[in-house]
Design an enzyme around this catalytic site. Sequence first.
Site, PDB file in Angstrom:
ATOM      1  CB  ALA A 215      -0.959  -0.017   1.192  1.00 56.82           C
TER       2      ALA A 215
ATOM      3  NE  ARG B   2      -3.970  -3.932  -5.413  1.00 54.13           N
ATOM      4  CZ  ARG B   2      -2.826  -4.245  -4.788  1.00 54.13           C
ATOM      5  NH1 ARG B   2      -1.696  -3.738  -5.199  1.00 54.13           N
ATOM      6  NH2 ARG B   2      -2.838  -5.074  -3.772  1.00 54.13           N
TER       7      ARG B   2
ATOM      8  CD  GLN C 213       2.307 -11.373  -2.355  1.00 53.03           C
ATOM      9  OE1 GLN C 213       2.124 -12.575  -2.289  1.00 53.03           O
ATOM     10  NE2 GLN C 213       1.304 -10.513  -2.409  1.00 53.03           N
TER      11      GLN C 213
ATOM     12  CG  ASP D 112      -4.157  -1.882   2.807  1.00 47.13           C
ATOM     13  OD1 ASP D 112      -2.930  -2.015   2.809  1.00 47.13           O
ATOM     14  OD2 ASP D 112      -4.899  -2.318   1.909  1.00 47.13           O
TER      15      ASP D 112
END
Length: 202
Positions: free
Chosen positions: A7, A48, A155, A196
Site C-alpha cells: 500500500a 488498483r 511475496q 492497510d
Amino acid sequence: EMVVRGAPAIGITAAWGVYLGARDAGAEKWSALAQALEPVFAGLAATRPTAVNLFWALDRMRSCLAGLEGHDMSEVLSSLRQEATLIHEEDRRMCAAMGRHGAPLFDPGTRILTHCNTGALATGGDGTALAVIRAAWAQERVTLVYADETRPFLQGSRLTAWELHKDGIPTRVITDGMGPHFMKKGEIDAVIVGTDRIAANG
C-alpha cells in the site's frame, strides 16, 4: 500485474507518476497542464481500485495542483515534485516510527510469524511490520522469523525471506497452512502482519 505492490509503495508511486506526467506533458499554461493530467490521474486510479493509499496520494497531488492555478509552469512542476518527495519522506519517517515503537513490545528471544511482504519492497522505508521486526532484531529481541510463503504470488517466500536474509535475520519459510502447527508446538511467540488501515479501537 503486481509490478508495484504494498500500500505505501503504491501511493508513493502514484504521486511520482503524477509528477512525471506533468513533467512530460509539455504544457505552457496551468489550464493545459490540468487538462493533460486528467488521463494520468484516471489511469493511475484504475490500476488498483481497492488501494486506499493510491487514492489518498492522488487526492493530495490533485489538491497540490489545484492550489497552483495561475502560477508559472516551472513553479508548478517544482511544487508537484516537492509534494511527491514529501509523500515519500513521510512514509520513510512513519516506517521508522513503527519500528521504534513496535520493537519494545517483544521480549528477548521472541520467534515471530509474519505474512506477505511488509518491508522495504512495499514501502518508502524499512517497512511497516517488517520495520518492527528489523528494529526488534537490532535490539536482540528476535531470534527467528517464520515467513509464510503467501500464495498465490509468494511475496513471503520471494520478497520477505529475501529482505530478512539480506539483513542477516534468521528466517524459515513455511507454507501458509503451517502456522498453526508451529503455534501448537510452542515455536511461535508472536505474529505481526501489515494492514492497510487500523481502526481507533485496534
